[in-house]
Design a protein around this motif. Structure first.
Motif, PDB file in Angstrom:
ATOM      1  N   ALA A 186      96.415  32.457   6.786  1.00  0.00           N
ATOM      2  CA  ALA A 186      97.443  31.888   7.658  1.00  0.00           C
ATOM      3  C   ALA A 186      98.719  31.601   6.883  1.00  0.00           C
ATOM      4  O   ALA A 186      99.831  31.885   7.352  1.00  0.00           O
ATOM      5  CB  ALA A 186      96.920  30.614   8.317  1.00  0.00           C
ATOM      6  N   ALA A 187      98.575  31.046   5.687  1.00  0.00           N
ATOM      7  CA  ALA A 187      99.756  30.761   4.866  1.00  0.00           C
ATOM      8  C   ALA A 187     100.476  32.045   4.480  1.00  0.00           C
ATOM      9  O   ALA A 187     101.714  32.114   4.511  1.00  0.00           O
ATOM     10  CB  ALA A 187      99.352  29.980   3.620  1.00  0.00           C
ATOM     11  N   ALA A 188      99.713  33.087   4.131  1.00  0.00           N
ATOM     12  CA  ALA A 188     100.313  34.365   3.759  1.00  0.00           C
ATOM     13  C   ALA A 188     101.063  34.993   4.930  1.00  0.00           C
ATOM     14  O   ALA A 188     102.006  35.769   4.730  1.00  0.00           O
ATOM     15  CB  ALA A 188      99.239  35.319   3.249  1.00  0.00           C
ATOM     16  N   ALA A 189     100.657  34.656   6.140  1.00  0.00           N
ATOM     17  CA  ALA A 189     101.326  35.168   7.341  1.00  0.00           C
ATOM     18  C   ALA A 189     102.547  34.336   7.718  1.00  0.00           C
ATOM     19  O   ALA A 189     103.149  34.571   8.775  1.00  0.00           O
ATOM     20  CB  ALA A 189     100.334  35.202   8.503  1.00  0.00           C
ATOM     21  N   GLY A 190     102.898  33.354   6.876  1.00  0.00           N
ATOM     22  CA  GLY A 190     104.087  32.557   7.137  1.00  0.00           C
ATOM     23  C   GLY A 190     103.839  31.303   7.945  1.00  0.00           C
ATOM     24  O   GLY A 190     104.791  30.682   8.431  1.00  0.00           O
ATOM     25  N   LEU A 191     102.583  30.908   8.069  1.00  0.00           N
ATOM     26  CA  LEU A 191     102.218  29.757   8.904  1.00  0.00           C
ATOM     27  C   LEU A 191     101.958  28.495   8.098  1.00  0.00           C
ATOM     28  O   LEU A 191     101.506  27.494   8.656  1.00  0.00           O
ATOM     29  CB  LEU A 191     100.964  30.089   9.727  1.00  0.00           C
ATOM     30  CG  LEU A 191     101.047  31.343  10.593  1.00  0.00           C
ATOM     31  CD1 LEU A 191      99.678  31.656  11.200  1.00  0.00           C
ATOM     32  CD2 LEU A 191     102.094  31.187  11.693  1.00  0.00           C
ATOM     33  N   GLY A 192     102.238  28.521   6.796  1.00  0.00           N
ATOM     34  CA  GLY A 192     101.863  27.402   5.937  1.00  0.00           C
ATOM     35  C   GLY A 192     102.459  26.075   6.346  1.00  0.00           C
ATOM     36  O   GLY A 192     101.846  25.028   6.134  1.00  0.00           O
ATOM     37  N   GLY A 193     103.650  26.082   6.925  1.00  0.00           N
ATOM     38  CA  GLY A 193     104.290  24.838   7.327  1.00  0.00           C
ATOM     39  C   GLY A 193     103.920  24.364   8.710  1.00  0.00           C
ATOM     40  O   GLY A 193     104.357  23.288   9.129  1.00  0.00           O
ATOM     41  N   GLU A 194     103.110  25.153   9.432  1.00  0.00           N
ATOM     42  CA  GLU A 194     102.699  24.749  10.769  1.00  0.00           C
ATOM     43  C   GLU A 194     101.452  23.867  10.719  1.00  0.00           C
ATOM     44  O   GLU A 194     100.774  23.768   9.697  1.00  0.00           O
ATOM     45  CB  GLU A 194     102.435  25.981  11.645  1.00  0.00           C
ATOM     46  CG  GLU A 194     103.684  26.812  11.916  1.00  0.00           C
ATOM     47  CD  GLU A 194     103.472  27.852  13.003  1.00  0.00           C
ATOM     48  OE1 GLU A 194     102.472  27.764  13.759  1.00  0.00           O
ATOM     49  OE2 GLU A 194     104.325  28.752  13.115  1.00  0.00           O
TER      50      GLU A 194
END
Length: 307
Positions: A277-285
């Protein structure tokens, strides 16, 4: 210290006014403490000062006026900076003051901090917390603590003001962090499992609201399913606890088990899901956004009033 000083409530400082720290600082103020704060975001500290606290520019300035300093930063590196970095607290903390470490860190690092602080005569409480931002604001956290009796004698009422339950697990630094590691293993696995289950149901054509209603009244329910999948239903991934937090925390879980050669297959799988998820750009969500790694599902759109 004279009798009047001995009977006066301790002066308290909080470093780190994130989702948890801000609520904890407010709970202390509500309990009647004179609370000083420091945060790298000066505007956040200034806002707390407008509510009735006092903002300080550095941890050192705050440390010079408190008896109990509570650290609520993200990780061990930030804790290190707060204590020993430029403008750090340790040189200004008086001997006999207590540092309360509320971050999730490797238990071995917690024990090291206790030893280093003891060299300056500063007492240490290993005191990671659980409960989330809402319970922090209500003063209803769970605290998993360990440390010497002298530290509890001064800081015990401060812990009580922030918490519904304070577990005293022993005198050795690191015991509180060891229990927090186990808690975070379960929390991360439960969130990942909840996301997987909800994603499967949605892919199979079950209406998300109906699935949530049934599961939350069935044996498969968990606190994390009930709490985090409500975020999914609302389409609201505003970070109360971010994906990146579980990348970090499950990494600590795995690191702590490695020296024991102890297998953690579920924790490892959950860690990979959060990493994806973080690698997909979702780390701050919000950490419930781990559900977005599953392909071919139509997630609920944001409801009115959600972000």
């Amino acid at each position: 210290m004279n009798d009047q000083e001995r009977s006066a409530p301790p002066r308290v400082g909080v470093v780190g006014l994130g989702a948890m720290g801000l609520g904890m600082a407010r709970s202390l103020r509500s309990a009647g403490y004179d609370v000083g704060v420091h945060d790298l975001r000066a505007d956040v500290a200034a806002e707390f000062a407008r509510e009735g606290g006092t903002a300080y520019a550095t941890p050192a300035e705050l440390a010079s006026v408190v008896d109990v300093l509570v650290g609520v930063v993200v990780n061990s590196a930030q804790t290190e900076a707060v204590l020993f970095g430029e403008g750090g607290a340790v040189p200004r903390l008086r001997p006999g003051a207590v540092f309360v470490m509320c971050s999730t860190v490797d238990p071995a690092r917690s024990a090291e901090l206790a030893d280093r602080l003891a060299e300056s005569g500063v007492l240490y409480l290993d005191a990671p917390v659980s409960g989330g931002a809402v319970r922090a604001a209500a003063g209803e956290l769970t605290m998993m603590t360990s440390g010497p009796a002298e530290a509890y004698a001064l800081a015990g009422p401060v812990l009580d003001a922030m918490s519904a339950t304070v577990y005293r697990l022993g005198e050795s630094a690191g015991l509180g962090s060891k229990v927090k590691v186990v808690n975070q293993l379960l929390a991360g696995v439960h969130i990942a499992a909840a996301a997987e289950a909800m994603a499967l149901g949605i892919r199979a054509g079950v209406p998300a609201e109906a699935l949530y209603e049934v599961i939350t009244h069935s044996a498969g329910n968990s606190w994390m399913f009930e709490n985090r999948m409500a975020h999914v239903l609302a389409g609201d991934y505003t970070p109360l606890s971010a994906v990146d937090i579980f990348v970090k925390d499950l990494g600590i879980v795995l690191d702590s088990a490695r020296p024991e050669r102890f297998p953690l297959p579920l924790a490892a799988t959950a860690h990979q899901m959060f990493l994806q998820a973080a690698a997909a750009g979702l780390g701050g969500e919000d950490d419930s956004a781990v559900i977005k790694i599953f392909p071919g599902i139509d997630l609920p759109e944001p409801t009115e009033g959600s972000n």
